[in-house]
Motif scaffolding. Sequence first.
Motif, mmCIF file in Angstrom:
data_model
loop_
_atom_site.group_PDB
_atom_site.id
_atom_site.type_symbol
_atom_site.label_atom_id
_atom_site.label_comp_id
_atom_site.label_asym_id
_atom_site.label_seq_id
_atom_site.Cartn_x
_atom_site.Cartn_y
_atom_site.Cartn_z
ATOM 1 N N UNK A 19 -21.931 -77.527 67.161
ATOM 2 C CA UNK A 19 -21.885 -78.711 68.008
ATOM 3 C C UNK A 19 -22.416 -78.298 69.381
ATOM 4 N N UNK A 20 -22.501 -79.231 70.318
ATOM 5 C CA UNK A 20 -23.160 -78.948 71.592
ATOM 6 C C UNK A 20 -22.314 -78.262 72.638
ATOM 7 N N UNK A 21 -21.153 -77.743 72.278
ATOM 8 C CA UNK A 21 -20.294 -77.065 73.249
ATOM 9 C C UNK A 21 -20.892 -75.707 73.616
ATOM 10 N N UNK A 22 -20.825 -75.373 74.911
ATOM 11 C CA UNK A 22 -21.464 -74.145 75.386
ATOM 12 C C UNK A 22 -20.648 -73.560 76.531
ATOM 13 N N UNK A 23 -20.393 -72.245 76.479
ATOM 14 C CA UNK A 23 -19.645 -71.586 77.547
ATOM 15 C C UNK A 23 -20.457 -70.416 78.084
ATOM 16 N N UNK A 24 -20.661 -70.415 79.397
ATOM 17 C CA UNK A 24 -21.289 -69.280 80.070
ATOM 18 C C UNK A 24 -20.198 -68.299 80.478
ATOM 19 N N UNK A 25 -20.420 -67.016 80.232
ATOM 20 C CA UNK A 25 -19.420 -65.985 80.500
ATOM 21 C C UNK A 25 -20.008 -64.969 81.464
ATOM 22 N N UNK A 140 -9.404 -54.327 87.181
ATOM 23 C CA UNK A 140 -10.219 -55.117 88.097
ATOM 24 C C UNK A 140 -11.208 -56.053 87.447
ATOM 25 N N UNK A 141 -11.188 -56.190 86.123
ATOM 26 C CA UNK A 141 -12.164 -57.019 85.432
ATOM 27 C C UNK A 141 -11.677 -58.458 85.319
ATOM 28 N N UNK A 142 -12.563 -59.403 85.607
ATOM 29 C CA UNK A 142 -12.253 -60.813 85.402
ATOM 30 C C UNK A 142 -13.515 -61.535 84.952
ATOM 31 N N UNK A 143 -13.356 -62.762 84.485
ATOM 32 C CA UNK A 143 -14.467 -63.529 83.937
ATOM 33 C C UNK A 143 -14.551 -64.877 84.630
ATOM 34 N N UNK A 144 -15.722 -65.198 85.141
ATOM 35 C CA UNK A 144 -16.014 -66.558 85.582
ATOM 36 C C UNK A 144 -16.598 -67.311 84.391
ATOM 37 N N UNK A 145 -16.027 -68.464 84.072
ATOM 38 C CA UNK A 145 -16.513 -69.229 82.931
ATOM 39 C C UNK A 145 -16.974 -70.616 83.361
ATOM 40 N N UNK A 146 -17.898 -71.145 82.607
ATOM 41 C CA UNK A 146 -18.379 -72.506 82.836
ATOM 42 C C UNK A 146 -18.587 -73.156 81.482
ATOM 43 N N UNK A 147 -17.715 -74.116 81.138
ATOM 44 C CA UNK A 147 -17.801 -74.790 79.849
ATOM 45 C C UNK A 147 -18.438 -76.161 80.037
ATOM 46 N N UNK A 174 -21.234 -68.144 74.628
ATOM 47 C CA UNK A 174 -20.730 -68.502 73.310
ATOM 48 C C UNK A 174 -21.076 -69.961 73.059
ATOM 49 N N UNK A 175 -21.314 -70.296 71.794
ATOM 50 C CA UNK A 175 -21.704 -71.661 71.434
ATOM 51 C C UNK A 175 -20.673 -72.286 70.502
ATOM 52 N N UNK A 176 -20.569 -73.614 70.575
ATOM 53 C CA UNK A 176 -19.518 -74.346 69.886
ATOM 54 C C UNK A 176 -19.763 -74.517 68.395
ATOM 55 N N UNK A 177 -18.701 -74.314 67.616
ATOM 56 C CA UNK A 177 -18.738 -74.406 66.159
ATOM 57 C C UNK A 177 -17.581 -75.273 65.706
ATOM 58 N N UNK A 178 -17.856 -76.193 64.795
ATOM 59 C CA UNK A 178 -16.812 -77.062 64.245
ATOM 60 C C UNK A 178 -16.659 -76.785 62.763
ATOM 61 N N UNK A 179 -15.440 -76.451 62.349
ATOM 62 C CA UNK A 179 -15.157 -76.253 60.926
ATOM 63 C C UNK A 179 -14.692 -77.585 60.360
ATOM 64 N N UNK A 180 -15.411 -78.141 59.397
ATOM 65 C CA UNK A 180 -15.173 -79.525 58.985
ATOM 66 C C UNK A 180 -13.755 -79.798 58.485
ATOM 67 N N UNK A 185 -9.361 -77.810 65.970
ATOM 68 C CA UNK A 185 -9.844 -76.661 66.742
ATOM 69 C C UNK A 185 -11.356 -76.620 66.778
ATOM 70 N N UNK A 186 -11.869 -76.126 67.892
ATOM 71 C CA UNK A 186 -13.267 -75.744 67.995
ATOM 72 C C UNK A 186 -13.321 -74.231 68.167
#
Length: 269
Positions: A19-25, A140-147, A174-180, A185-186
């Motif tokens: 599906x069109x879901x997209x997360x920048x990490x 000291x590690x962290x993640x900026x995310x943009x969904x 990471x890209x969005x996946x839908x289990x029918x 859940x995505x």
Amino acid sequence: MDQLMETVSSAGYKSGFWIGLYIEINWRWSDGFSGSFTGNSYETSVNPSNCLSDQICMIVYWHSEHHHWSDSNCSSVFPFVCYNGTQQNPDYVFVNERMNWSSAQRYCRHNFTDLATLRNETDWTKLYSVTPIEQNVWIGLYIDTNISWSDGSNFSFSQKPTSSSLQPGVTTARCGYQYRPNTNDWYLYPCEYRYPFVCCGLPKVSRRVKLRLKVENSDLLSDAAVKEKLLEKLQEKLEENGVSGVKLKWKQTTDGKVFNREKKKKTEL
């Protein structure tokens, strides 16, 4: 979601799809270190309760002499590891006080150099030597995310996506996946995987408009080139008047004709 599942079901498909879901990490270190971790691949999965946060903070933990990365909500409280010295030659210090990530960062910067940065296997070994077994600690590690969605719209939905394993400093999306069979859940999988997919678009709307033409020679209207030229002129006229996204075509009757001679109305005396 109902419409999506109906579309997939009507196609006879029973498995998963993109599906069109997209997360920048975007991986960040507190002290600004921008290099990637070298050594064995230590992976982490992003918990769905943290995945929608703008920032995800990382812990490490030791279990049966194996070390792992993991994510946590930045407001959680854990002990932490600071370092003295330089990035190239750090001396790690375990601080047995429970703080959230930001408070731990301030503490390390005030009393030492910063929260721990891990660059390679040597750093892991040094960190392991000062950290208790079975203990979660901030580093000291962290993640900026943009969904977001593929069309650029903001992510807003009650479901929370769960990501597959992420490799610190390496995974960037990471890209969005839908289990029918599971509509609750995505999943966020590596975008390089190959799956079927579902597209979307605005529904096509057709409108029939009658056009009256006055010509001296009606035989011209049966010429395909003339009909095509008329369409081009009408299309240009629409665009001149600010109408876009419209595609004109002639409507044929059952006998294949486009134009029919208009019957003259009888004049009553």
